[in-house]
Design a protein around this motif. Structure first.
Motif, short mmCIF file in Angstrom:
data_model
loop_
_atom_site.label_atom_id
_atom_site.label_comp_id
_atom_site.label_asym_id
_atom_site.label_seq_id
_atom_site.Cartn_x
_atom_site.Cartn_y
_atom_site.Cartn_z
N VAL A 113 2.24 -7.03 -1.13
CA VAL A 113 2.65 -5.65 -0.84
C VAL A 113 1.89 -4.69 -1.75
O VAL A 113 1.39 -3.64 -1.30
CB VAL A 113 4.18 -5.49 -0.99
CG1 VAL A 113 4.58 -4.01 -0.91
CG2 VAL A 113 4.91 -6.29 0.09
N GLN A 114 1.76 -5.03 -3.04
CA GLN A 114 1.03 -4.18 -3.98
C GLN A 114 -0.45 -4.06 -3.58
O GLN A 114 -1.03 -2.97 -3.61
CB GLN A 114 1.15 -4.73 -5.40
CG GLN A 114 2.55 -4.56 -5.97
CD GLN A 114 2.74 -5.31 -7.28
OE1 GLN A 114 1.85 -6.01 -7.76
NE2 GLN A 114 3.93 -5.17 -7.84
N ARG A 115 -1.06 -5.19 -3.20
CA ARG A 115 -2.46 -5.17 -2.78
C ARG A 115 -2.64 -4.32 -1.52
O ARG A 115 -3.62 -3.60 -1.37
CB ARG A 115 -2.98 -6.60 -2.55
CG ARG A 115 -3.23 -7.36 -3.82
CD ARG A 115 -3.55 -8.84 -3.49
NE ARG A 115 -4.40 -9.45 -4.46
CZ ARG A 115 -5.73 -9.39 -4.49
NH1 ARG A 115 -6.38 -8.74 -3.56
NH2 ARG A 115 -6.43 -9.97 -5.44
N TYR A 116 -1.69 -4.43 -0.61
CA TYR A 116 -1.74 -3.66 0.62
C TYR A 116 -1.65 -2.15 0.31
O TYR A 116 -2.38 -1.33 0.86
CB TYR A 116 -0.63 -4.09 1.57
CG TYR A 116 -0.57 -3.28 2.84
CD1 TYR A 116 0.53 -2.48 3.11
CD2 TYR A 116 -1.61 -3.29 3.75
CE1 TYR A 116 0.58 -1.72 4.27
CE2 TYR A 116 -1.57 -2.53 4.91
CZ TYR A 116 -0.47 -1.74 5.16
OH TYR A 116 -0.42 -0.99 6.29
N LYS B 189 -4.32 3.19 -0.35
CA LYS B 189 -4.75 4.28 -1.22
C LYS B 189 -6.26 4.47 -1.13
O LYS B 189 -6.75 5.60 -1.04
CB LYS B 189 -4.36 4.01 -2.67
CG LYS B 189 -2.92 4.27 -2.99
CD LYS B 189 -2.69 4.01 -4.48
CE LYS B 189 -1.25 4.11 -4.86
NZ LYS B 189 -1.03 3.76 -6.29
N LYS B 190 -7.01 3.37 -1.17
CA LYS B 190 -8.47 3.45 -1.09
C LYS B 190 -8.90 4.04 0.24
O LYS B 190 -9.80 4.88 0.29
CB LYS B 190 -9.10 2.07 -1.28
CG LYS B 190 -9.10 1.59 -2.70
CD LYS B 190 -9.74 0.23 -2.82
CE LYS B 190 -9.60 -0.32 -4.23
NZ LYS B 190 -10.12 -1.69 -4.33
N VAL C 158 -11.16 8.56 3.58
CA VAL C 158 -11.18 9.34 4.82
C VAL C 158 -10.54 10.71 4.74
O VAL C 158 -10.81 11.56 5.57
CB VAL C 158 -10.52 8.56 6.00
CG1 VAL C 158 -11.29 7.32 6.30
CG2 VAL C 158 -9.06 8.28 5.72
N GLY C 159 -9.70 10.96 3.79
CA GLY C 159 -9.07 12.27 3.82
C GLY C 159 -8.37 12.66 2.54
O GLY C 159 -7.79 13.72 2.47
N GLY C 160 -8.44 11.83 1.57
CA GLY C 160 -7.80 12.16 0.30
C GLY C 160 -8.56 13.27 -0.40
O GLY C 160 -9.68 13.61 -0.07
#
Length: 174
Positions: free
Chosen positions: A48-51, A56-57, A62-64
């Protein structure tokens, strides 16, 4: 690797928890986003943490908000604004309202001359019967009126500007 106390889930269970398909989980495993502890087994908390890190990446790509880019864009806009203000202060550029004021005065003066032309020229034409003489008088008066429009002086625009500051070119080069 999973801690001894961490629960493991199967591919299908992890897919259900993340709201995705088993095929999608396998794809993320091939990409290295998710790591198996055994065949078809995943450490739940780590996965879940890796996901979340993967999301986030993707968001940043794409839009951060890229703060370095935004800061550079802001600084670029401030520099452009300063350059425009400096050009206006040097009289190299004029504000629209200054141009409008000068041009309105110029066109207003021309309009007044043209409207006054008949009453000014009529007395000169009394008794004139030769076309070349009448034509010469009219042509001269039209040229006199038009000359006002050709008397362009950039200082007229500078006088209308509140921003203009006299800059000595020698000071500027030092």
């Amino acid at each position: 690797m999973a801690n001894s106390g961490e629960s493991e889930v199967s591919t299908s269970e992890l897919a259900k928890i993340l709201g995705k398909t088993a095929r999608w989980i396998n794809e993320l495993t091939r990409e290295g986003v998710l790591v198996q502890t055994g065949r078809g087994k995943y450490p739940l908390a780590e996965s879940v943490q890796r996901y979340v890190e993967h999301l986030k990446k993707q968001y940043e790509e794409v839009g951060g908000i890229d703060y370095a880019f935004e800061k550079a864009a802001h600084e670029r806009a401030k520099r452009e604004k300063a350059e425009i203000e400096l050009a206006a202060m040097r009289g190299q550029m004029h504000r629209g309202e200054d141009i409008a004021a000068v041009m309105n005065d110029m066109v207003g003066g021309f309009r007044a001359k043209m409207l006054g032309l008949p009453s000014k020229v009529a007395p000169q034409l009394v008794g004139k019967t030769e076309t070349p003489v009448i034509l010469a008088i009219l042509t001269q008066e039209v040229h006199d009126s038009l000359s006002e429009l050709s008397d362009y002086d950039p200082r007229t625009f500078l006088a209308a500007s509140e921003d203009y500051v006299e800059v000595d070119d020698d000071e500027d080069s030092g």
